[in-house]
Write an enzyme that holds these catalytic residues in place. Structure first.
Site, PDB file in Angstrom:
ATOM      1  N   GLU A 115       7.651  18.971 106.702  1.00 33.36           N
ATOM      2  CA  GLU A 115       6.642  18.735 105.490  1.00 33.36           C
ATOM      3  C   GLU A 115       6.628  17.188 105.055  1.00 33.36           C
ATOM      4  O   GLU A 115       5.771  16.615 104.583  1.00 33.36           O
ATOM      5  CB  GLU A 115       7.179  19.678 104.353  1.00 33.36           C
ATOM      6  CG  GLU A 115       6.400  19.459 102.922  1.00 33.36           C
ATOM      7  CD  GLU A 115       6.695  20.396 101.891  1.00 33.36           C
ATOM      8  OE1 GLU A 115       7.973  21.078 102.268  1.00 33.36           O
ATOM      9  OE2 GLU A 115       6.082  20.494 101.060  1.00 33.36           O
TER      10      GLU A 115
ATOM     11  N   SER B 111       8.546  20.422  97.469  1.00 36.14           N
ATOM     12  CA  SER B 111       8.489  21.238  98.690  1.00 36.14           C
ATOM     13  C   SER B 111       8.154  22.476  98.321  1.00 36.14           C
ATOM     14  O   SER B 111       8.888  23.142  97.513  1.00 36.14           O
ATOM     15  CB  SER B 111       9.818  20.683  99.357  1.00 36.14           C
ATOM     16  OG  SER B 111       9.954  21.639 100.441  1.00 36.14           O
TER      17      SER B 111
ATOM     18  N   CYS C  79      26.025  22.393  94.453  1.00 36.48           N
ATOM     19  CA  CYS C  79      26.374  23.805  94.466  1.00 36.48           C
ATOM     20  C   CYS C  79      27.852  23.959  94.799  1.00 36.48           C
ATOM     21  O   CYS C  79      28.379  25.079  94.035  1.00 36.48           O
ATOM     22  CB  CYS C  79      25.775  24.509  95.960  1.00 36.48           C
ATOM     23  SG  CYS C  79      24.015  23.925  95.946  1.00 36.48           S
TER      24      CYS C  79
ATOM     25  N   CYS D 250      15.501  23.693  97.038  1.00 30.42           N
ATOM     26  CA  CYS D 250      16.341  24.678  97.282  1.00 30.42           C
ATOM     27  C   CYS D 250      17.113  25.074  96.156  1.00 30.42           C
ATOM     28  O   CYS D 250      17.778  26.166  96.468  1.00 30.42           O
ATOM     29  CB  CYS D 250      17.528  24.051  98.415  1.00 30.42           C
ATOM     30  SG  CYS D 250      17.208  22.824  99.515  1.00 30.42           S
TER      31      CYS D 250
ATOM     32  N   LYS E   9      20.670  32.181  91.723  1.00 32.80           N
ATOM     33  CA  LYS E   9      20.316  32.666  92.839  1.00 32.80           C
ATOM     34  C   LYS E   9      19.831  34.152  92.631  1.00 32.80           C
ATOM     35  O   LYS E   9      19.105  34.759  93.336  1.00 32.80           O
ATOM     36  CB  LYS E   9      21.269  32.590  94.013  1.00 32.80           C
ATOM     37  CG  LYS E   9      21.522  31.011  94.829  1.00 32.80           C
ATOM     38  CD  LYS E   9      20.269  30.673  95.714  1.00 32.80           C
ATOM     39  CE  LYS E   9      20.493  29.136  95.948  1.00 32.80           C
ATOM     40  NZ  LYS E   9      19.194  29.104  96.921  1.00 32.80           N
TER      41      LYS E   9
ATOM     42  N   GLU F 290       6.469  36.979  94.127  1.00 37.14           N
ATOM     43  CA  GLU F 290       5.834  37.919  95.261  1.00 37.14           C
ATOM     44  C   GLU F 290       6.330  37.297  96.766  1.00 37.14           C
ATOM     45  O   GLU F 290       6.582  37.899  97.671  1.00 37.14           O
ATOM     46  CB  GLU F 290       4.491  38.202  95.375  1.00 37.14           C
ATOM     47  CG  GLU F 290       4.094  39.154  94.315  1.00 37.14           C
ATOM     48  CD  GLU F 290       2.447  38.993  94.245  1.00 37.14           C
ATOM     49  OE1 GLU F 290       1.770  38.551  95.240  1.00 37.14           O
ATOM     50  OE2 GLU F 290       1.979  39.785  93.259  1.00 37.14           O
TER      51      GLU F 290
ATOM     52  N   GLU G 248      11.473  21.456 105.884  1.00 40.52           N
ATOM     53  CA  GLU G 248      11.228  20.472 104.919  1.00 40.52           C
ATOM     54  C   GLU G 248      11.154  18.999 105.599  1.00 40.52           C
ATOM     55  O   GLU G 248      10.222  17.927 105.088  1.00 40.52           O
ATOM     56  CB  GLU G 248      12.514  20.428 104.138  1.00 40.52           C
ATOM     57  CG  GLU G 248      12.350  19.793 102.965  1.00 40.52           C
ATOM     58  CD  GLU G 248      13.417  20.264 101.725  1.00 40.52           C
ATOM     59  OE1 GLU G 248      14.561  20.698 102.234  1.00 40.52           O
ATOM     60  OE2 GLU G 248      13.275  20.060 100.681  1.00 40.52           O
TER      61      GLU G 248
ATOM     62  N   GLU H  87      16.368  33.881  91.759  1.00 40.26           N
ATOM     63  CA  GLU H  87      15.516  33.288  92.832  1.00 40.26           C
ATOM     64  C   GLU H  87      15.024  34.748  93.532  1.00 40.26           C
ATOM     65  O   GLU H  87      13.927  34.451  94.000  1.00 40.26           O
ATOM     66  CB  GLU H  87      16.237  32.516  93.802  1.00 40.26           C
ATOM     67  CG  GLU H  87      15.498  31.935  94.796  1.00 40.26           C
ATOM     68  CD  GLU H  87      16.129  30.914  95.790  1.00 40.26           C
ATOM     69  OE1 GLU H  87      16.538  29.895  95.587  1.00 40.26           O
ATOM     70  OE2 GLU H  87      16.556  31.695  96.813  1.00 40.26           O
TER      71      GLU H  87
END
Lengths: 164, 589
Positions: free
Chosen positions: B279, B317, B507, B297, B356, B364, B276, B359
């Site tokens: 990036e 991101s 979180c 995230c 999650k 794919e 990250e 997620e």
């Protein structure tokens, strides 16, 4: 998917005015007889109101219909006078003849049966109203004839539509 | 200030305070099932009644007034509360023994407190179909007491508007529009509804049996990873204080449960930072038109972006989350290194989060290893359940270490679990990438804490980097609109880098975290700002004392790049550690 141009038009008209969701939904039901899911989605998008809120309103008020009602809407008055004069039995007869409960439509969408509380002509009790036409002093034996009358009207309409 | 008397105690509080809150300041706990400190009063349950100058009123929604005399408990009030409870119970299934919330249920707790021994009223519970369509959350409307907390949270705090009231009177039900399934609605699976629900009406989709089946299968090589926020909350289920960091005990418990390898999502967090930060530096120095960059995230935030903010997709991101990175690395790098058949590896993740669960199957890209990278994602609550089932005495368990190489982590990886943490970790590494030097002060106090949107400007080699940190999805709209407006007017960007976490506090307050009551904790159960602060502190403390506080100094990460991935943001990294986003409709037709 159904045509939602009515919803687009109505929602565009009301979008700038706060608190006008109910007005928009009313207008859609006036035109379509009910508020289809696609139209509610279109109102949500155009008026920038969450769909969850729109359905909170749609399901709170008895007035709003979420499914297409029958073409002939039979309103059986169960106000005090009509009820005492025997409209409860008339209602049962309609249910039996049409094979549906109150608040439901026949599977061919010809008839919708609903109860109303007083239509303002208690002198004629018991009263039924079908698409604006009032029937006074209704008896159980009239039920079959009323249904028959409207079934014929619907058939004629269909014929005209087919030829037109 | 307003002066009043509560149970004959003199109380002085600011105007606008509710009687319920005022009573708390003199150590009087008025019972309630609907009022929660996170949300406005819905006045839904009728339990919090008190006598105000002799008249019975709801204390949650009645503000204090000068000279008020309040009685919070007497024989009559207790009697009325009992009647209200009995009425609620007459419309609630008698299913405590098999309810996942049993022991953590506020209704059960109150029924006990008020000594409801029998249910003399006939039970008229309406049965609704159970909605487990999201495979993340389970909505059982039969157990709903219509307190309205979830609706308040979903609509006003999270601004998701998946849930609403349907119908009215006895037919009222809380569900998505027109009673459709949650999976077909705008629900982002953040689980804040479940974190606030007083009963078992909205709970996590329990997958503990799936994990036991994997552990019991001798041919399966089981790998587990725990998220940063799990370690500072799991203890609450075993009587430890809020925010106590129990990493070592959790590793030990997992090893005793039979996992072949114990890894840490914090390793994945360090890996995420390498990708990250790289990036961000690339976007900042070479592709300014793709700024601001948003962190990615948080799966609930990803879901919201794909459904609500299509114009912002290019600003996201492309880095996968730490959970997904660990999954991908376990089934490729680690399998290769150890000569294991990736087909036989099962990766279990323990997350503070219900989203999650979504997620791991969202696209794919989540099967980049050739297999589903993470096989099952369970919440902290589910792990606690498993530890109890396994008969492990968590309280006295000696601490153990994680396994290598996907177990090593830096302090930067740890703070991923709290609001501001991802941004802090990323800036530490981005600073090094741009300047070749390490930051002096490693914390950015402006972006810590529970303010909904936090802003700061960071000077890196003479360049001013403007950052924002938002948590609670209800706060993000403001940030996005500021960006949109600046773009439209051709003005300078208000931000270069934005961190978003869907849950208030991050979180550590996720939808899958424990919601137990510890002695001395004011009711109601579940998450409050006080608990949020303590859990976040647990993570920031670990970072403060960590030997290594920088992701790019994680030795195992350095080896991983040398041995396997090559360059950050390189070809292999893109295949295994990055993902794509797709604009989707909020409602399935």
């Amino acid at each position: 998917m159904g045509d939602t141009s009515v919803a687009t038009q109505v929602a565009t008209k009301w979008r700038k005015k706060r608190g006008s969701l109910i007005m928009a939904l009313h207008e859609i039901q006036d035109v379509k007889g009910y508020v289809p899911w696609e139209d509610a989605l279109e109102v949500a998008k155009t008026m920038n109101i969450p769909l969850a809120r729109i359905y909170e309103v749609l399901t709170f008020y008895n007035f709003f219909k979420l499914e297409a009602p029958g073409r002939a809407v039979i309103s059986v008055c169960t106000g005090t006078a009509c009820y005492l004069k025997g409209n409860d039995k008339v209602l049962e007869e309609f249910k039996k003849e049409l094979g549906i409960n109150e608040g439901e439509s026949t599977s061919d969408h010809s008839f919708h049966l609903q109860c109303v509380r007083c239509v303002g002509c208690c002198g004629l009790a018991p009263v039924c109203v079908v698409n604006g036409k009032t029937y006074g002093r209704v008896t159980i034996s009239d039920v079959h004839n009323i249904i028959d009358e409207w079934r014929r009207k619907i058939e004629e309409e269909d014929k005209e539509l087919a030829h037109g | 200030m307003v002066k009043l008397k509560i149970d004959n105690y003199d109380v002085e509080v600011t105007a606008g305070t509710s009687i319920l809150e005022a009573a708390r300041s003199v150590h009087i706990e008025i019972p309630t099932l609907c009022k929660h400190p996170d949300v406005d009063a819905t006045a839904g349950c009728g339990i919090c009644i008190v006598k105000v100058n002799g008249r019975i009123m709801r204390s949650c929604c009645t503000p204090v007034a000068e000279g008020m005399e309040v009685i919070t408990s007497d024989a009559e009030l207790v009697d009325v509360r009992r009647t209200v409870l009995k009425l609620i119970l007459s419309n609630h299934p008698n299913a405590c023994l098999t309810c996942i919330r049993s022991g953590h249920c506020e209704l059960q707790d109150l029924a006990n407190t008020f000594g409801i021994k029998d249910a003399p009223l006939p039970n008229l519970t309406k049965r609704w179909p159970i909605d487990d369509s999201t495979k993340a959350l389970v909505l059982d409307s039969s157990k709903c007491i219509l307190c309205g907390r979830c609706v308040e949270v979903c609509q006003n705090q999270q601004n998701v508007w998946a849930l609403g009231y349907q119908n009215r009177g006895l037919a009222t039900r809380i569900s998505p529009a027109n009673g459709i399934n949650l999976a077909d609605s705008p629900c982002i699976k953040c689980g804040q509804c479940s974190a606030h629900c007083p009963t078992g009406a909205i709970v996590e989709y329990d997958e503990t049996q799936k994990v036991w089946d994997m552990l019991n299968d001798k041919d399966t090589y089981t790998v587990v990873q725990i998220a940063p926020a799990v370690r500072v909350a799991i203890g609450e289920e075993f009587g430890f204080d809020f925010g106590e960091n129990l990493t070592g005990k959790t590793y030990a418990a997992l090893r005793r449960m039979g996992f072949n390898r114990i890894f840490d999502t914090n390793f994945g967090a360090d890996l995420t930072i390498i990708e990250e930060a790289t990036e961000f530096v690339r976007r900042f120095t070479q592709e300014p038109e793709t700024l601001p960059m948003f962190t990615s995230c948080c799966p609930a935030w990803v879901d919201m972006l794909e459904k609500y903010h299509h114009d912002m997709i290019s600003h996201f991101s492309t880095c996968k989350s730490p959970q997904s990175m660990v999954g991908a690395m376990a089934k490729t790098y680690y399998a290769d290194k150890m000569g294991l058949d990736a087909a036989k590896i099962k990766v279990v993740s323990v997350m503070p989060c219900t989203a999650k669960k979504w997620e791991i199957v969202r696209s794919e890209d989540m099967s980049s290893s050739g297999f589903q990278d993470v096989d099952v994602s369970i919440t902290t609550r589910e792990l606690a359940r498993m530890i109890k089932q396994a008969g492990i005495d968590f309280r006295t368990l000696p601490e153990e270490e994680a396994d290598n190489p996907l177990g090593e982590y830096s302090g930067a990886g740890t703070i991923f679990g709290a609001t501001g943490g991802v941004m802090t970790a990323a800036l530490r590494t981005a600073y090094y990438y741009i300047t070749g030097q390490e930051l002096g002060e490693l914390n950015f106090s402006e972006i810590e804490g529970l303010e909904g949107v936090k802003e700061a400007t960071v000077d890196i080699a003479g360049k001013k980097i403007k950052i924002a940190v938002a948590h609670g999805t209800g706060n993000i709209e403001k940030v996005l609109n500021t960006i949109r407006q600046a773009k439209e007017n051709g003005e300078e960007l208000p931000y270069h880098f934005v961190e978003v976490m869907a849950c208030r506090g991050g979180c550590i307050a996720g939808g899958g975290q424990p919601r137990v009551m510890l002695p001395g904790q004011p009711k109601p159960r579940g998450i409050t700002d006080d608990i949020r602060r303590k859990r976040a502190q647990g993570l920031f403390d670990e970072d403060l004392h960590a030997k290594n506080r920088l992701s790019h100094h994680n030795k195992s990460i350095q080896t991983l790049y040398e041995e396997y991935i090559g360059k950050p943001n390189g070809e292999k990294a893109h295949h295994l550690l990055h993902t794509h986003y797709t604009a989707r409709e909020r409602y399935k037709k």
